[in-house]
Write a protein that holds these residues in place. Structure first.
Motif, PDB file in Angstrom:
ATOM      1  N   ASP A   1      -6.991  -4.095   5.951  1.00  0.00           N
ATOM      2  CA  ASP A   1      -6.420  -2.756   5.779  1.00  0.00           C
ATOM      3  C   ASP A   1      -6.651  -2.231   4.370  1.00  0.00           C
ATOM      4  OD1 ASP A   1      -5.509  -2.817   8.346  1.00  0.00           O
ATOM      5  OD2 ASP A   1      -3.443  -3.345   7.848  1.00  0.00           O
ATOM      6  N   SER A   2      -6.645  -3.146   3.395  1.00  0.00           N
ATOM      7  CA  SER A   2      -6.716  -2.739   1.992  1.00  0.00           C
ATOM      8  C   SER A   2      -7.407  -3.829   1.179  1.00  0.00           C
ATOM      9  CB  SER A   2      -5.291  -2.512   1.449  1.00  0.00           C
ATOM     10  OG  SER A   2      -5.274  -2.485   0.036  1.00  0.00           O
ATOM     11  N   PRO A   3      -8.072  -3.455   0.076  1.00  0.00           N
ATOM     12  CA  PRO A   3      -8.633  -4.482  -0.818  1.00  0.00           C
ATOM     13  C   PRO A   3      -7.563  -5.424  -1.362  1.00  0.00           C
ATOM     14  CG  PRO A   3      -9.547  -2.322  -1.340  1.00  0.00           C
ATOM     15  CD  PRO A   3      -8.435  -2.098  -0.363  1.00  0.00           C
ATOM     16  N   ASP A   4      -6.316  -4.953  -1.397  1.00  0.00           N
ATOM     17  CA  ASP A   4      -5.222  -5.798  -1.888  1.00  0.00           C
ATOM     18  C   ASP A   4      -4.858  -6.906  -0.906  1.00  0.00           C
ATOM     19  OD1 ASP A   4      -4.894  -4.446  -4.295  1.00  0.00           O
ATOM     20  OD2 ASP A   4      -3.586  -2.946  -3.380  1.00  0.00           O
ATOM     21  N   ASP A   5      -5.445  -6.894   0.289  1.00  0.00           N
ATOM     22  CA  ASP A   5      -5.155  -7.921   1.291  1.00  0.00           C
ATOM     23  C   ASP A   5      -6.201  -9.027   1.321  1.00  0.00           C
ATOM     24  OD1 ASP A   5      -2.886  -6.539   2.174  1.00  0.00           O
ATOM     25  OD2 ASP A   5      -4.087  -5.318   3.553  1.00  0.00           O
TER      26      ASP A   5
END
Length: 619
Positions: free
Chosen positions: A602-606
């Motif tokens: 979902d996100s680069p932070d994941d």
């Protein structure tokens, strides 16, 4: 609606028919959903197992407190995806980050607790680095969270003393990690379990077998105590580890023209010498029917890897579940129950424990107790001496050769002295090779010099008793697994070419007295694969395949799942820690992997640490 339904009646009749179809579809869906809901008792819903935090919290408690009884969840089928699910109790609405999770008077007698945020003045080592995930009502409803955590608090109460959870806990002497008393002077020979390598007070257990791993960053546990990292920042499930492996990493032959396969093999040997995740349970099946289903009566230590029905490889065999056991854990430190820490089954030192064992009993089982030698076999036909048929075969042969040489030089030494002196020299040789030859090729001369790892005279007596030598979870579950991308698909021996996976746990070629020499000739001349996002199918399709099966496990999936088991922070947090720019969008990865990551996360932070790390360009 008209284009979708393709109805070719007059306009009025068309609208009427469309409405009838919509009503019928809605009614059918409602009945289907209702039928699935009826599988579960009132007050519960059928969800994916990893979305039921109550179950995962109880499983985490079971791994820390084995005496705690865990209720079995009822299996069901998720109505939307038709996947295997469990009946998970539901609760009220999600509370805000500052709401009280417990009532003013909790059943445990502890004071009410507020959700902890990154800005709270608390022990940062016991907190996750980020609390940005928004969990749904099933995950963290007040009632469910209260019920699960009250059990945990009851286990932590002593003499009615109250402390706020997540910040300070009562001492439970029953589970204290107390090190042995050590001699004032270190002995000549290391203990097999690594204890008393540091004789300082409170340090005798550092780096020993069974001692928990350290952390570079605080863990990102789903329940902030022990459950694995399974949710993205948006509160949705992270993509399956197998899905990431299958869609992101290819099997492409990219040889490293400077380093050979011996470099890869030595690295894998050292990995198993200094780190081994101790499983939270033994001989437990998390998947049933050959991996076709997840076992809903499985052990709480189970954290199986989900396999898609459309998997490009495993779908051919009907595999939907891949075995995976969580790592055994202990409370944080000093007998205080904070977040869980994973246990290493071997010593954290480069000491040859992969050859000689990490306990007195294990070493005893490997020794012949004659002439300082390890056990060996004599082939009935070729009459050649074979080492024990274990992964450390070549090292055992080296130990045997050295033991024979030591006997000739010191005929007056007894079995114990010969064995211990040989073991002492082998351990020193391994350390010498690692720091003088292996590490410089892995991290380069710049970082060797920067972190003062160079040994200018070939040896060093530098020692700092203040440094804890224990392996970190990040190193064990991610960083030192880079070598898996260097495994070739085939081994090029002088007289044959062998698929790498066909050599796994097959000691039969050792019967040939020439095989070991041919093996070393081959791996000395064959280039290893480059460190990149390419992996051989030998380890992504056929790892440790069982007899009669045409498939094995996927090591890359296991690596990703292990990082989530340890609740290792996402890749971006380690970029920030190292002072490098964080990835704000998927375009900041290279063009090939960036688009694939965008479809997976979902996100680069994941992005998982192992995934982001292996996609980096090597130093």
């Amino acid at each position: 609606m008209e284009n979708q339904l393709k109805i070719t009646t007059p306009k009025a009749a068309h609208r009427e028919s469309a409405m009838i179809i919509v009503v019928l579809l809605c009614t059918l869906y409602h009945k289907t959903a209702l039928a699935h809901d009826l599988q579960c008792p009132n007050g519960s819903a059928c969800v994916h197992p990893q979305r039921c935090i109550l179950l995962m919290e109880q499983a985490a408690l079971k791994s820390i407190f084995p005496e705690k009884h865990i209720h079995q969840a009822k299996p069901c089928t998720v109505s939307v995806t038709l996947e295997d699910g469990i009946c998970c109790q539901t609760g009220g609405d999600i509370e805000s980050s500052n709401d009280v999770v417990f009532d003013e008077t909790s059943p445990s007698g502890l004071p009410p607790r507020r959700r902890v945020t990154a800005d709270d003045s608390t022990d940062k080592d016991s907190l996750p680095f980020s609390f940005s995930a928004n969990y749904d009502a099933i995950n963290h409803s007040p009632r469910i969270h209260k019920r699960a955590m009250s059990d945990y608090e009851q286990l932590l109460r002593i003499n009615g003393t109250n402390h706020e959870i997540y910040t300070h806990f009562d001492v439970r002497n029953k589970r204290c990690i107390v090190g042995p008393r050590c001699r004032d002077e270190p002995p000549r020979y290391r203990r097999f379990d690594g204890r008393c390598n540091n004789i300082g007070p409170g340090r005798s257990l550092w780096g020993s077998a069974g001692y928990p791993m350290e952390r570079v960053l605080p863990p990102a546990y789903g329940d902030r105590v022990a459950s694995p990292r399974t949710l993205s920042r948006s509160g949705m499930l992270l993509p399956s580890a197998r899905k990431i492996s299958a869609h992101l990493f290819d099997d492409v032959h990219v040889p490293d023209m400077q380093l050979n396969v011996l470099m890869m093999q030595f690295g894998l040997f050292i990995v198993h010498d200094i780190t081994k995740n101790k499983p939270a349970a033994e001989k437990v099946d998390c998947c049933i029917h050959g991996g076709q289903h997840t076992s809903f009566q499985s052990h709480p230590a189970c954290f199986p890897i989900n396999v898609s029905i459309n998997d490009p490889f495993y779908s051919r065999f009907g595999v939907r579940c891949m075995e995976f056991l969580r790592t055994a854990t202990v409370p944080k430190s000093h007998c205080q129950a904070g977040h869980a820490r994973q246990i290493s089954a071997v010593t954290h030192f480069i000491d040859g424990s992969g050859i000689y064992g990490s306990s007195e009993a294990e070493s005893h089982s490997l020794r012949s107790h004659v002439g300082g030698r390890l056990k060996s076999l004599v082939h009935h036909q070729f009459k050649n001496e074979l080492p024990p048929l274990e992964p450390a075969t070549s090292a055992c042969r080296t130990s045997a050769d050295m033991g024979s040489e030591m006997t000739g030089l010191n005929p007056h030494w007894n079995d114990e002295t010969l064995f211990q002196e040989t073991r002492r020299i082998i351990g020193a040789e391994l350390q010498h090779i690692v720091f003088n030859e292996y590490l410089p090729k892995v991290i380069g001369p710049h970082f060797i010099k920067k972190y003062k790892l160079n040994v200018s005279k070939g040896h060093s007596s530098v020692y700092n008793s203040e440094i804890n030598p224990s392996i970190t979870s990040e190193f064990s579950s991610a960083a030192f697994r880079f070598g898996h991308s260097t495994v070739p698909s085939r081994l090029e021996l002088p007289r044959s070419v062998v698929d790498t996976h066909k050599t796994f746990f097959d000691p039969s070629p050792m019967r040939n007295p020439e095989f070991l020499d041919h093996l070393f000739q081959g791996i000395l001349s064959q280039p290893m694969q480059k460190v990149d996002g390419k992996f051989s199918h030998s380890i992504t399709w056929f790892l440790n395949s069982r007899e009669g099966h045409r498939f094995g496990k996927d090591l890359v999936s296991i690596n990703i799942q292990r990082g989530r088991d340890h609740a290792v922070q996402p890749y971006n947090q380690y970029l920030r820690l190292s002072g490098k720019p964080m990835k704000r969008n998927f375009k900041e990865f290279d063009s090939n992997s960036g688009s694939k990551l965008h479809h997976l996360y979902d996100s680069p932070d994941d992005v998982d640490l192992y995934v982001g790390g292996i996609l980096e360009h090597p130093i």
